[in-house]
Design a protein around this motif. Structure first.
Motif, PDB file in Angstrom:
ATOM      1  N   TYR A   1     -21.432  22.847  34.359  1.00  0.00           N
ATOM      2  CA  TYR A   1     -20.982  21.698  33.568  1.00  0.00           C
ATOM      3  C   TYR A   1     -19.702  22.124  32.895  1.00  0.00           C
ATOM      4  CZ  TYR A   1     -25.477  19.349  34.193  1.00  0.00           C
ATOM      5  OH  TYR A   1     -26.567  18.724  34.725  1.00  0.00           O
ATOM      6  N   SER A  51     -37.100  29.413  28.570  1.00  0.00           N
ATOM      7  CA  SER A  51     -36.563  28.081  28.292  1.00  0.00           C
ATOM      8  C   SER A  51     -35.040  28.083  28.415  1.00  0.00           C
ATOM      9  CB  SER A  51     -36.985  27.644  26.894  1.00  0.00           C
ATOM     10  OG  SER A  51     -36.606  26.323  26.655  1.00  0.00           O
ATOM     11  N   GLY A  52     -34.501  27.061  29.061  1.00  0.00           N
ATOM     12  CA  GLY A  52     -33.054  26.934  29.189  1.00  0.00           C
ATOM     13  C   GLY A  52     -32.456  27.731  30.327  1.00  0.00           C
ATOM     14  N   GLY A  72     -32.677  27.037  33.458  1.00  0.00           N
ATOM     15  CA  GLY A  72     -32.197  26.176  34.550  1.00  0.00           C
ATOM     16  C   GLY A  72     -33.285  25.693  35.499  1.00  0.00           C
ATOM     17  N   LYS A  73     -34.529  25.743  35.089  1.00  0.00           N
ATOM     18  CA  LYS A  73     -35.618  25.306  35.966  1.00  0.00           C
ATOM     19  C   LYS A  73     -35.509  23.813  36.287  1.00  0.00           C
ATOM     20  CE  LYS A  73     -38.821  26.688  33.058  1.00  0.00           C
ATOM     21  NZ  LYS A  73     -37.972  27.219  31.973  1.00  0.00           N
ATOM     22  N   THR A  74     -35.335  23.030  35.237  1.00  0.00           N
ATOM     23  CA  THR A  74     -35.204  21.579  35.449  1.00  0.00           C
ATOM     24  C   THR A  74     -33.969  21.266  36.276  1.00  0.00           C
ATOM     25  OG1 THR A  74     -36.382  21.060  33.403  1.00  0.00           O
ATOM     26  CG2 THR A  74     -34.915  19.373  34.259  1.00  0.00           C
ATOM     27  N   THR A  75     -32.877  21.965  35.977  1.00  0.00           N
ATOM     28  CA  THR A  75     -31.644  21.736  36.717  1.00  0.00           C
ATOM     29  C   THR A  75     -31.839  22.045  38.202  1.00  0.00           C
ATOM     30  OG1 THR A  75     -30.474  22.429  34.724  1.00  0.00           O
ATOM     31  CG2 THR A  75     -29.189  22.277  36.738  1.00  0.00           C
TER      32      THR A  75
HETATM   33  N1  LIG Z   1     -26.087  17.545  31.173  1.00  0.00           N
HETATM   34  C1  LIG Z   1     -25.898  18.773  30.713  1.00  0.00           C
HETATM   35  N2  LIG Z   1     -24.716  19.145  30.189  1.00  0.00           N
HETATM   36  C2  LIG Z   1     -24.500  20.406  29.744  1.00  0.00           C
HETATM   37  N3  LIG Z   1     -25.448  21.354  29.777  1.00  0.00           N
HETATM   38  C3  LIG Z   1     -26.642  21.067  30.278  1.00  0.00           C
HETATM   39  C4  LIG Z   1     -26.945  19.760  30.783  1.00  0.00           C
HETATM   40  N4  LIG Z   1     -28.223  19.774  31.223  1.00  0.00           N
HETATM   41  C5  LIG Z   1     -28.690  21.006  30.999  1.00  0.00           C
HETATM   42  N5  LIG Z   1     -27.751  21.779  30.440  1.00  0.00           N
HETATM   43  C6  LIG Z   1     -27.912  23.208  30.080  1.00  0.00           C
HETATM   44  O1  LIG Z   1     -28.376  23.833  31.228  1.00  0.00           O
HETATM   45  C7  LIG Z   1     -29.268  24.868  30.877  1.00  0.00           C
HETATM   46  C8  LIG Z   1     -30.516  24.757  31.703  1.00  0.00           C
HETATM   47  O2  LIG Z   1     -31.204  23.575  31.348  1.00  0.00           O
HETATM   48  P1  LIG Z   1     -32.584  23.211  32.004  1.00  0.00           P
HETATM   49  O3  LIG Z   1     -33.017  21.908  31.447  1.00  0.00           O
HETATM   50  O4  LIG Z   1     -32.470  23.292  33.470  1.00  0.00           O
HETATM   51  O5  LIG Z   1     -33.507  24.372  31.460  1.00  0.00           O
HETATM   52  P2  LIG Z   1     -35.066  24.618  31.696  1.00  0.00           P
HETATM   53  O6  LIG Z   1     -35.212  25.929  32.346  1.00  0.00           O
HETATM   54  O7  LIG Z   1     -35.675  23.455  32.378  1.00  0.00           O
HETATM   55  O8  LIG Z   1     -35.587  24.718  30.214  1.00  0.00           O
HETATM   56  P3  LIG Z   1     -37.014  24.288  29.617  1.00  0.00           P
HETATM   57  O9  LIG Z   1     -37.972  25.328  30.058  1.00  0.00           O
HETATM   58  O10 LIG Z   1     -36.810  24.327  28.133  1.00  0.00           O
HETATM   59  O11 LIG Z   1     -37.321  22.923  30.128  1.00  0.00           O
HETATM   60  C9  LIG Z   1     -29.518  24.758  29.388  1.00  0.00           C
HETATM   61  O12 LIG Z   1     -28.832  25.807  28.762  1.00  0.00           O
HETATM   62  C10 LIG Z   1     -28.933  23.430  29.020  1.00  0.00           C
HETATM   63  O13 LIG Z   1     -28.351  23.523  27.752  1.00  0.00           O
END
Ligand SMILES: Nc1ncnc2c1ncn2[C@@H]1O[C@H](COP(=O)(O)OP(=O)(O)OP(=O)(O)O)[C@@H](O)[C@H]1O
Ligand SMILES: [Mg+2]
Lengths: 274, 255
Positions: A35, A60-61, A63-66
Motif C-alpha cells: 500500500y 496479528s497484522g 497479513g493473513k487477511t490480506t
Molecule cells: N487498506 C489498507 N491500507 C493500508 N494498510 C493496510 C490496509 N489493509 C491492511 N493494512 C495493513 O496490512 C497489515 C496486514 O493486515 P491484515 O489485516 O492482513 O493482518 P492480519 O494478519 O489479518 O491481522 P489480524 O490477525 O489482526 O486479523 C497490517 O499492518 C495493516 O495495518
C-alpha cells in the motif's frame, strides 16, 4: 458427520517448500503487495493441492487477511500472481468462496437465513423451483434447519457465522477461504463447527485455506500449517500435520503427534513475538 | 405493544380535543373577527355541507389525484435516477455537485419556468409537483446506495452477481429505509405543491376553492378546506408509515 474420504487428501511427506506437482488447485507465485510505499506482503510462494486443507497462523497484522483477500481475488498483488487451476486469477471468482471475519457485515440483514443462502443460488442462476430443497438441505447440514425464517438480527454470532458458511457452500466452491471464522465462539460450539466444516470439506472435496489465531485449531484442521512472519508478511515455516482422518476431538487432541506439533508451533510463535 | 400504541392514540386524540377547545374559546371570546376566523362548529357545518353537497368532495378528489400522480412520477423518476447515479462512484462524483447546487432552489422558483413552457395547464402543475417532490427521493436513493456496506459489494463480487442483481437485490433493499422516509417527505411536498399549483394556475381543486372562499369572505369554507388538507396529509403519512413498518420488519427486530 463422520465422513471417511481419505482419497481426496493429498499425499503428505514430500518436500513441501518447493512443490513440484503440476496439478495444484492454487498456485501462489512470488506474490507481494504494497500500500503506497508500505510493503504488506513480501514475496509468498505456495502450491495448494486439490482437497488439501491449509491452516494459516501468525501474529496479528502479519497479513493473513490480506493474503486471503488476494486468494479470493478481492485484492490485487503488486507483483507476482495467484493461479487457480493453472490460470491467473484476475478478480473474484464464483468457484472461490470466502467466509469473512466480520460475519455481521457480510449477511443481508433484510433477508432471512433461507434468503441469504438463496442469494448464492440466484447468483449462479439456479432455477427457482430447485432452490427451496437445496436451501433446506444446506441449512440442515449446518445446524440451522429450524431457523430458516429468522433474520440475521435474530440470530447469535455463531448462528450468523454458520449461515455465512452455508451461503458459501451454496456457491459450490472448489476453494473455501476462511478468515478466523470461529473467533468469537465458545469452545464447545467451536469444536462442533470444526467437525462440521471438516466433514463438509471431505464430502465436497473442496480445498480449504483456514486462517486462525488458535494453534490447536490450526493443527486439528490442517494438512499443512503455514506460519506467517510479519513486516512484511512472508512464510516463516511450513509444518506438515501427519494426523489420521477423520479427526476426532478427543482422540486426535490426545495424539502424541498432536502434542508434539503444538509444542513445536508454540516455540515457533514465541520466537516470532520476541 | 398493542397496549402502548393504544395509549399513544388516546394521547393524540386528547391533544386534538384540547386544540379544538382552545380554538372554540378564542372564537367564542371574539378575539378575532368571526368574518375571518370561524369557530369549530361553523367550520364543521361547512365541511359537512361541502362534502355532502358535492362541490368540495370532487375538489378534494381532484387535489388528491394531482398529489398522487405528481408523487408517483417523482418517486419513480427519483429512485430510478438515484439508482443510476448512486450505483457508480464516478457518476456520483460527477453529478453530486450539480445536484447540491439545484437542490436548495425552492420548488416555487420552478413555477414561472413551468408556466413559460406549459402555460396554465394541469400538466404544468404536475411538472411542478414532480420536480419539487423529486429531490428527497433522488438524494435519499443516491445516499442510500453510497452508504451500502462495502463488504456487501465484495460479497456480490465473490458470488458473481450481475450489476442489475446488485442494484435490485443489494443496493435497493439496503437503501430502502432512507428511500421510504423520503417517500413520506415527498408526499407532503406533493400536497403543498398541488395546492399552490392549483391556486396559481386556477385548476380545479382544493387550492383553488380555498382561494375563492378567502376572496369572497366565506371563511367557514376556507377553514373546511384547510381541515381536509390536514386530513389528507395525515392519512397519507399514516399509510406510508404502515407500509414502512411492514417492509422494514427485518429492521424492527434489530432494536
Ligand atoms: N487498506 C489498507 N491500507 C493500508 N494498510 C493496510 C490496509 N489493509 C491492511 N493494512 C495493513 O496490512 C497489515 C496486514 O493486515 P491484515 O489485516 O492482513 O493482518 P492480519 O494478519 O489479518 O491481522 P489480524 O490477525 O489482526 O486479523 C497490517 O499492518 C495493516 O495495518
Ligand atoms: Mg485478519
Amino acid at each position: 458427520m463422520v465422513v471417511t474420504q481419505l482419497s481426496t487428501r493429498p499425499r503428505q511427506g514430500e518436500d513441501n517448500s518447493t512443490p513440484t506437482s503440476g496439478e495444484a488447485r492454487i498456485r501462489i507465485r512470488d506474490v507481494t503487495l504494497s500500500y503506497g510505499s508500505l510493503q504488506i506482503i513480501g514475496g509468498i510462494s505456495l502450491d495448494i493441492a486439490p482437497g488439501e486443507t491449509i491452516s494459516v497462523i501468525g501474529p496479528s497484522g502479519c497479513g493473513k487477511t490480506t493474503l486471503l483477500r488476494m486468494l479470493a481475488g478481492l485484492a490485487r498483488p503488486t507483483s507476482g500472481s495467484v493461479e487457480l487451476d493453472g490460470s491467473v486469477l484476475g478478480g473474484p471468482n464464483r468457484s472461490i468462496a470466502i467466509v469473512f471475519q466480520d460475519y455481521g457485515k457480510a449477511l443481508l440483514p433484510w433477508r432471512t437465513a433461507a434468503g441469504n443462502v438463496s442469494l448464492a443460488l440466484e447468483a449462479r442462476g439456479c432455477p427457482g423451483a430447485e432452490r427451496p430443497a437445496i436451501i433446506r438441505e444446506l441449512l440442515e447440514k449446518i445446524g440451522l434447519g429450524r431457523h430458516a425464517d429468522k433474520y440475521p438480527a435474530e440470530m447469535s454470532g455463531g448462528m450468523q457465522q454458520r449461515l455465512q458458511i452455508a451461503r458459501c457452500l451454496a456457491q459450490e466452491p472448489k476453494v473455501l477461504l476462511m478468515d478466523e471464522p470461529f473467533g468469537a465462539l465458545d469452545a464447545m460450539t467451536r469444536q462442533a463447527l470444526q467437525d462440521e466444516v471438516l466433514g463438509l470439506v471431505a464430502t465436497t472435496g473442496a480445498t480449504m485455506v483456514f486462517v486462525t489465531h488458535d494453534l490447536e485449531e490450526a493443527i486439528y484442521l490442517g494438512d499443512r500449517i503455514i506460519c506467517l512472519q510479519p513486516n512484511p508478511g512472508r512464510v516463516g515455516r511450513v509444518v506438515d500435520v501427519r494426523l489420521a482422518r477423520p479427526r476426532d476431538q478427543l482422540l486426535t487432541r490426545e495424539d502424541h503427534e498432536f502434542l508434539r506439533l503444538r509444542r513445536e508451533l508454540y516455540d515457533l510463535i514465541k520466537d516470532d513475538h520476541q | 405493544m398493542k397496549h402502548f400504541s393504544l395509549r399513544k392514540l388516546l394521547l393524540g386524540c386528547g391533544a386534538l380535543a384540547l386544540f379544538i377547545l382552545a380554538w372554540k374559546l378564542v372564537t367564542d371570546a371574539k378575539l378575532v373577527s368571526p368574518i375571518f376566523f370561524p369557530g369549530p362548529e361553523r367550520t364543521y357545518a361547512a365541511l359537512v355541507k361541502g362534502l355532502s353537497g358535492g362541490a368540495m368532495l370532487s375538489q378534494t378528489l381532484e387535489t388528491v389525484q394531482r398529489m398522487l400522480l405528481g408523487w408517483l412520477l417523482a418517486s419513480f423518476v427519483g429512485v430510478f435516477l438515484g439508482a443510476l447515479i448512486g450505483v457508480s462512484r464516478r457518476a456520483r462524483a460527477f453529478i453530486a455537485p450539480t445536484l447540491e447546487l439545484l437542490r436548495p432552489l425552492p420548488a416555487s422558483a420552478m413555477i414561472p419556468i413551468a408556466i413559460a413552457f406549459l402555460g396554465f395547464s394541469d400538466n404544468m402543475v404536475l411538472v411542478v409537483i414532480a420536480f419539487g417532490a423529486l429531490w428527497p427521493m433522488l438524494l435519499a436513493t443516491i445516499h442510500g446506495f453510497a452508504a451500502m456496506e462495502p463488504r456487501l459489494y465484495e460479497v456480490s463480487a465473490v458470488l458473481g452477481l450481475s450489476r442489475a442483481q446488485v442494484i435490485w437485490k443489494l443496493a435497493l433493499p439496503s437503501a430502502m429505509p432512507m428511500i421510504l422516509a423520503s417517500l413520506r417527505l415527498g408526499l407532503t411536498i406533493s400536497l403543498i405543491l398541488a395546492v399552490v399549483g392549483e391556486m396559481l394556475a386556477s385548476r380545479q381543486g382544493l387550492g383553488q376553492s380555498i382561494l375563492a372562499a378567502s376572496r369572497s369572505f366565506r371563511s367557514p369554507d376556507l377553514f373546511a378546506g384547510i381541515v381536509i388538507l390536514g386530513a389528507i396529509g395525515l392519512v397519507g403519512s399514516r399509510l406510508l408509515s404502515f407500509a414502512e413498518r411492514r417492509l422494514l420488519r427485518w429492521q424492527a427486530v434489530n432494536r
